[in-house]
Design a protein around this motif. Structure first.
Motif, PDB file in Angstrom:
ATOM      1  N   ASP A 170     -12.160  29.181   4.635  1.00 27.63           N
ATOM      2  CA  ASP A 170     -11.684  30.402   3.995  1.00 27.63           C
ATOM      3  C   ASP A 170     -12.809  31.392   3.712  1.00 27.63           C
ATOM      4  O   ASP A 170     -12.689  32.261   2.859  1.00 27.63           O
ATOM      5  CB  ASP A 170     -10.947  30.075   2.688  1.00 27.63           C
TER       6      ASP A 170
ATOM      7  N   LYS B  29      -6.249  38.743   0.369  1.00 27.43           N
ATOM      8  CA  LYS B  29      -5.264  37.794  -0.153  1.00 27.43           C
ATOM      9  C   LYS B  29      -5.937  36.635  -0.881  1.00 27.43           C
ATOM     10  O   LYS B  29      -5.528  36.255  -1.984  1.00 27.43           O
ATOM     11  CB  LYS B  29      -4.388  37.264   0.985  1.00 27.43           C
ATOM     12  N   ALA B  30      -6.959  36.057  -0.262  1.00 24.98           N
ATOM     13  CA  ALA B  30      -7.650  34.937  -0.908  1.00 24.98           C
ATOM     14  C   ALA B  30      -8.377  35.393  -2.164  1.00 24.98           C
ATOM     15  O   ALA B  30      -8.394  34.683  -3.173  1.00 24.98           O
ATOM     16  CB  ALA B  30      -8.635  34.299   0.075  1.00 24.98           C
TER      17      ALA B  30
ATOM     18  N   ARG C  56      -7.562  23.551   2.133  1.00 28.63           N
ATOM     19  CA  ARG C  56      -7.893  24.325   3.326  1.00 28.63           C
ATOM     20  C   ARG C  56      -8.229  23.363   4.456  1.00 28.63           C
ATOM     21  O   ARG C  56      -8.252  22.142   4.246  1.00 28.63           O
ATOM     22  CB  ARG C  56      -9.073  25.249   3.033  1.00 28.63           C
TER      23      ARG C  56
ATOM     24  N   ASP D 152      -5.099  27.866   1.472  1.00 29.30           N
ATOM     25  CA  ASP D 152      -5.598  28.976   2.288  1.00 29.30           C
ATOM     26  C   ASP D 152      -6.039  28.434   3.658  1.00 29.30           C
ATOM     27  O   ASP D 152      -7.055  27.763   3.754  1.00 29.30           O
ATOM     28  CB  ASP D 152      -6.777  29.645   1.573  1.00 29.30           C
ATOM     29  N   ALA D 153      -5.288  28.702   4.691  1.00 27.57           N
ATOM     30  CA  ALA D 153      -4.064  29.490   4.710  1.00 27.57           C
ATOM     31  C   ALA D 153      -2.884  28.551   4.889  1.00 27.57           C
ATOM     32  O   ALA D 153      -2.937  27.594   5.669  1.00 27.57           O
ATOM     33  CB  ALA D 153      -4.106  30.513   5.840  1.00 27.57           C
TER      34      ALA D 153
ATOM     35  N   VAL E 250      -1.693  31.364   0.368  1.00 26.28           N
ATOM     36  CA  VAL E 250      -2.156  32.505   1.153  1.00 26.28           C
ATOM     37  C   VAL E 250      -1.599  32.351   2.569  1.00 26.28           C
ATOM     38  O   VAL E 250      -1.748  31.297   3.186  1.00 26.28           O
ATOM     39  CB  VAL E 250      -3.698  32.544   1.191  1.00 26.28           C
TER      40      VAL E 250
END
Length: 367
Positions: A8, A55-56, A106, A147-148, A176
């Motif tokens: 991420d 977004k993150a 993640r 994420d994501a 996310v």
């Protein structure tokens, strides 16, 4: 932590947990704060929008805000911002990756190859059982950032769905998603959505200055990146602004492209970093043709991403017929070059072929 690959993280930029300010997404923040003020915080939030627009960063800001919130802090009115003092103990623990109330999910590192896996596996999601089990006795909020989320494989998605259906007390899941349509409909239906938008020139300039520590041309990069800070940083790191000017200048010479200038561009792809530069060049080549097609279809050029671009676009794409020509070339030439590169053909020769084919297809139409 700096030695561990992080799926991420955008190369050349601070990690979202270290990005203190979020630009251009005030509406999404306000929606979350409104839900918080009304006591209607959902246990699942789906943060969507194009890749690289923050977004993150928003997910980490929400997590930091909620974990740092003091009991009774609403006595003086609802908070107006998600900002948290960097000296706050929660903020310091998050920065150090040591906050017990927060777990990021993640893509993990493959122990055999040392590289990041291509998907989030069920083993990563199963970590949530221990996370919620070990912390249940402590009380308070427990926050998970995925994420994501659209990178989960089917088993991981089904495991996460069970948590969304029966969330533990005090749990909040922040998902996310770059492509929410890839998620299970049942996951989407159990989350409230916060949709983020591409950044405009001013927000882009501010976000880039925060990321790289110096002013940048927000207008040009907003156009070239589609409003994505992440993509803008990739463009900057590869000299993409200057590269786009070269591409546009060559296309602008149609019906007869300068051979010396074209050879110079092709020769620049013979260096060790040729692969990354080739990928960037093809993306920007596609973008230039798409902007030509847009100009012909609408009759109006988009905001300039390079000096003099509007004049070139209007000359080469005066009508809908030209728009169809450029759109067809965009779909054909870029895909052809990528396919040829996949079998290790010389990148300089591929770029030469791209421009010469484009010149041949467009010569009579432009004339």
């Amino acid at each position: 932590m700096a030695d561990v690959p992080e799926a991420d993280r955008v190369e050349g930029a601070p990690h979202p947990r270290d990005t203190r300010r979020l630009f251009g997404q005030e509406q999404a923040e306000a929606r979350f704060l409104d839900a918080h003020a009304q006591g209607r915080l959902h246990h699942g939030w789906l943060i969507t929008g194009p890749r690289g627009i923050g977004k993150a960063t928003l997910a980490w800001r929400i997590a930091r805000f909620l974990l740092a919130e003091e009991p009774g802090s609403g006595l003086f009115g609802p908070p107006e911002t998600l900002d948290v003092d960097p000296a706050h103990p929660v903020a310091r623990r998050i920065a150090a990756g040591a906050e017990p109330g927060l777990l990021p999910i993640r893509r993990a590192v493959d122990e055999k190859t040392g590289k990041l896996k291509t998907v989030i596996t069920v083993d990563e999601v199963r970590r949530l059982r221990d996370f919620f089990g070990m912390s249940s006795a402590e009380g308070g909020r427990r926050i998970v950032i995925v994420d994501a989320a659209d990178e989960m494989n089917p088993n991981a998605a089904n495991a996460l769905l069970k948590l969304l259906e029966e969330p533990p007390a005090g749990a909040m899941l922040l998902l996310v998603a770059h492509q929410p349509s890839r998620l299970l409909p049942t996951i989407r239906s159990r989350c409230r959505e916060l949709r983020l938008s591409p950044l405009g020139p001013e927000a882009m300039a501010a976000a880039l200055e925060q990321a790289v520590g110096e002013p940048r041309d927000g207008a040009a990069l907003a156009e070239l990146s589609g409003g994505s800070v992440g993509e803008a940083l990739r463009i900057l790191s590869g000299g993409g602004v200057e590269l786009y000017v070269e591409i546009l200048t060559l296309i602008g010479e149609i019906p007869r492209i300068s051979r010396p200038a074209l050879r110079k561009l092709c020769d620049s792809l013979s260096a060790r970093a040729a692969e990354d530069r080739f990928d960037l060049l093809v993306r920007l080549f596609d973008l230039a043709l798409a902007r030509l097609a847009r100009t012909g279809a609408t009759g109006t050029p988009p905001p300039e991403a390079a000096p003099g671009e509007a004049q070139i676009l209007q000359r080469l794409a005066p009508d809908a017929r030209a728009a169809r020509l450029w759109a067809g070339q965009a779909s054909d030439l870029g895909a052809r070059a990528r396919a040829a590169r996949a079998v290790n053909l010389d990148p300089g020769a591929l770029v030469l072929d791209m421009f010469l084919r484009l010149e041949g297809a467009a010569r009579h139409a432009v004339a």
